[in-house]
Design an enzyme around this catalytic site. Structure first.
Site, PDB file in Angstrom:
ATOM      1  N   LYS A  48     -39.299 -22.339  51.499  1.00  0.00           N
ATOM      2  CA  LYS A  48     -39.998 -23.157  50.503  1.00  0.00           C
ATOM      3  C   LYS A  48     -39.529 -24.614  50.550  1.00  0.00           C
ATOM      4  O   LYS A  48     -39.737 -25.356  49.615  1.00  0.00           O
ATOM      5  CB  LYS A  48     -39.743 -22.619  49.097  1.00  0.00           C
ATOM      6  N   LYS A  50     -36.555 -25.553  50.266  1.00  0.00           N
ATOM      7  CA  LYS A  50     -35.514 -25.679  49.259  1.00  0.00           C
ATOM      8  C   LYS A  50     -34.188 -25.307  49.891  1.00  0.00           C
ATOM      9  O   LYS A  50     -34.143 -24.745  50.983  1.00  0.00           O
ATOM     10  CB  LYS A  50     -35.793 -24.755  48.069  1.00  0.00           C
TER      11      LYS A  50
END
Length: 148
Positions: A48, A50
């Site tokens: 993601k 992240k």
């Protein structure tokens, strides 16, 4: 299921462990005999774009230490149905922030075909790992991308 034991499963990153995580685990344990928790590996978090603030090895140990958790497994893919089937889980526990979304309506149908019920617990208002990161940013002046 062995000896009619009710097995529940939930999964998450559990980064910056907070009261919302604890509430979910406590509520989940109250509905099953054995609660198994999947902790997302760092490589899957990065899909993601992240990055976990706390490394996987530390996150899994914190979750394992929680008294409501009976077992911890690595979550290395997004297929929660496959994991529930593999573990013999009767329930998948998630936050109600997913409830009613098209994706989760479809999941409910697939899980039901496999006799696994999705249980939604109330999302703990005002707290999330994202919110904690924002507060750290405000306090320390760190770049949000550094905490992503």
């Amino acid at each position: 299921m062995r000896n009619n034991m009710i097995i529940g499963y939930t999964a998450g990153v559990y980064d910056l462990f907070h009261i919302g995580h604890l509430n979910l685990l406590k509520n989940a344990k109250g509905m099953c005999d054995k609660l198994i928790v999947g902790v997302t590996v760092d490589e899957l978090v990065s899909y993601k774009n992240k990055k976990a603030f706390i490394p996987y090895e530390e996150r899994i140990e914190m979750v394992r230490a929680c008294r409501y958790v009976d077992a911890v497994v690595p979550q290395d893919n997004m297929d929660k149905l496959e994991m529930c089937k593999k573990l013999g889980a009767s329930y998948l526990f998630v936050g109600d922030d997913w409830y009613g979304t098209e994706k989760w309506k479809n999941y409910e149908v697939e899980f039901e075909k496999n006799n696994i019920k999705i249980i939604y617990f109330p999302y703990t208002k005002g707290i999330s790992s994202t919110r904690i990161r924002e507060l750290l940013h405000q306090e320390r002046g760190a770049s949000l991308t550094d905490l992503k």
